[in-house]
Scaffold this active site. Structure first.
Site, mmCIF file in Angstrom:
data_model
loop_
_atom_site.group_PDB
_atom_site.id
_atom_site.type_symbol
_atom_site.label_atom_id
_atom_site.label_comp_id
_atom_site.label_asym_id
_atom_site.label_seq_id
_atom_site.Cartn_x
_atom_site.Cartn_y
_atom_site.Cartn_z
ATOM 1 N N ASP A 123 0.801 -1.223 0.000
ATOM 2 C CA ASP A 123 0.000 0.000 0.000
ATOM 3 C C ASP A 123 0.834 1.273 0.000
ATOM 4 O OD1 ASP A 123 -2.708 -0.798 -0.150
ATOM 5 O OD2 ASP A 123 -2.579 -1.563 1.886
ATOM 6 N N ASP A 188 -7.595 -3.780 -4.815
ATOM 7 C CA ASP A 188 -7.144 -2.477 -4.306
ATOM 8 C C ASP A 188 -5.749 -2.112 -4.821
ATOM 9 O OD1 ASP A 188 -8.677 -4.227 -2.600
ATOM 10 O OD2 ASP A 188 -8.650 -2.729 -1.017
#
Length: 411
Positions: A123, A188
């Site tokens: 991330d 994601d």
């Protein structure tokens, strides 16, 4: 020659608010009444984030707020949402030129700086590009307080750290290191590719670009069903690259269409098209948009339920999925014929209008200082259900800033 083509393809990377000009639909114009509404929203958002600023401990970053207990939940810099708070502050500073927001954003960057070396998370795009990327775009290569590293250097180290999670046999960046997964990749992760495209633009090193494109191609091939809905997680065999399972973690079921996941994919493939100009990514974004916008479970106000296949009860909406969708549709509207682009833009306009209603946008001073309420983080885990979330705020502000750029000449 190849490096020159890559450089041209990546020129839009430092302009996350204003999409690149390639194949741009010049006929799209903003509606004056909506611009007026947006300016009012942004002024209120500035005041809301000053409320939030006063609640966040100096060594923490906000995640969510529980109104029934008047409780602010925070994280350390290593949590995946850590970049959204400073990123939103930079966006609001861009609108308001209020240096109080700028100084707070820079203070929070000091907490994030060490994450450039974190090779244990996929991330880093969310964490570092949404924060340091906006800092670099707005104020240049300035140094952090007590820091020896300029913003672009921090971002480049972040891109190198992210690249270590790529496996050439699988063709994807690994998402989680936890059991029982083997080599899980979540939808994601498409959002984190923007950091890698930026790194190629800055360095001329196409290895970042190749990783991003490989990940996008593998995800397109294995995450998407024939109707262009997406699985949340694909688990791979790291030795052979074969698919072990296609499942969900945050959605209703393995076969369902988790709403925010569909929005991540829409935004991700639109962004990949911006950075490659390869029409297959534009077509993928259009297909995803068609799945979402024609889905019978999409409410008339265009604020999605948390999963398009979830039972009607509880009827939980996800403002974060709506905000990501609105921002993506505004950009996508530039890359398609005018009639199609106008259709995308009308949906984005409806989302902005409906998120501006007091159902979703509270009065200044309430909601713990967050801009939006009624998002869903992880429903199956009973975590962050029907609460404000930093990424809902971030993409709502981004969508409004993108809308304000319509009709302006960025050449």
């Amino acid at each position: 020659m190849h490096r020159t083509i890559l450089f041209i393809a990546c020129l839009g990377l430092l302009l996350p608010v204003a999409p690149a000009n390639a194949q741009k639909n010049q006929q799209l114009q903003p509606k004056p009444a909506l611009l007026h509404l947006i300016d009012g929203n942004l002024r209120q958002a500035v005041n809301q984030y000053k409320v939030l600023m006063g609640r966040v401990p100096a060594d923490r970053l906000p995640k969510t707020y529980y109104a029934n207990a008047d409780k602010l939940e925070t994280s350390d810099a290593g949590w995946w949402t850590s970049g959204f708070y400073p990123g939103t502050l930079f966006y609001l500073y861009e609108f308001s030129e209020d240096t109080t927001l700028l100084h707070e954003a820079q203070r929070r960057l000091s907490l994030l700086e060490k994450e450039q070396y974190d090779k244990g998370t996929h991330d880093l795009g969310f964490m570092m590009y949404c924060s340091f990327g906006n800092a670099l775009r707005l104020i240049g290569k300035k140094l952090l307080p007590q820091s020896a590293a300029p913003y672009d250097s921090i971002l480049l180290t972040s891109a190198r750290s992210l690249s270590t999670r790529f496996h050439p046999i699988v063709g994807c960046i690994k998402s989680w290191d936890s059991k029982p997964w083997h080599y899980p990749v979540i939808i994601d992760n498409m959002m984190n590719l923007e950091l890698l495209f930026w790194a190629t633009h800055i360095t001329g090193d196409s290895s970042f670009y190749k990783i991003a494109v490989a990940h996008a191609n593998t995800t397109m091939r294995n995450h998407y069903r024939p109707d262009y809905s997406s699985f949340h997680v694909v688990d791979y065999d790291s030795v052979t690259g074969a698919i072990i399972a296609q499942k969900t973690a945050q959605g209703y079921s393995d076969s369902s269409a988790w709403a925010r996941g569909q929005s991540w994919g829409l935004y991700g493939y639109t962004m990949v098209y911006r950075n490659t100009h390869d029409p297959k990514y534009l077509q993928q974004a259009q297909h995803i948009a068609h799945f979402i916008l024609t889905n019978p479970a999409l409410p008339a106000d265009k604020i999605p339920v948390w999963d398009y296949n979830a039972p009607a009860y509880p009827p939980l909406r996800d403002a974060s999925a709506a905000a990501v969708m609105a921002s993506a549709l505004i950009e996508l509207s530039h890359y398609v014929p005018s009639e199609e682009g106008r259709g995308y833009l009308e949906v984005a306009e409806k989302i902005i209008v409906n998120l501006s209603d007091n159902t979703y946008k509270p009065v200044v001073g309430s909601n713990g200082g967050f801009i939006l309420r009624h998002s869903v983080g992880h429903f199956p885990a009973h975590s962050e259900v029907d609460v404000p979330l930093t990424y809902a705020d971030y993409y709502f502000v981004e969508a409004m800033l993108r809308y304000r750029e319509l009709g302006k000449d960025h050449k």
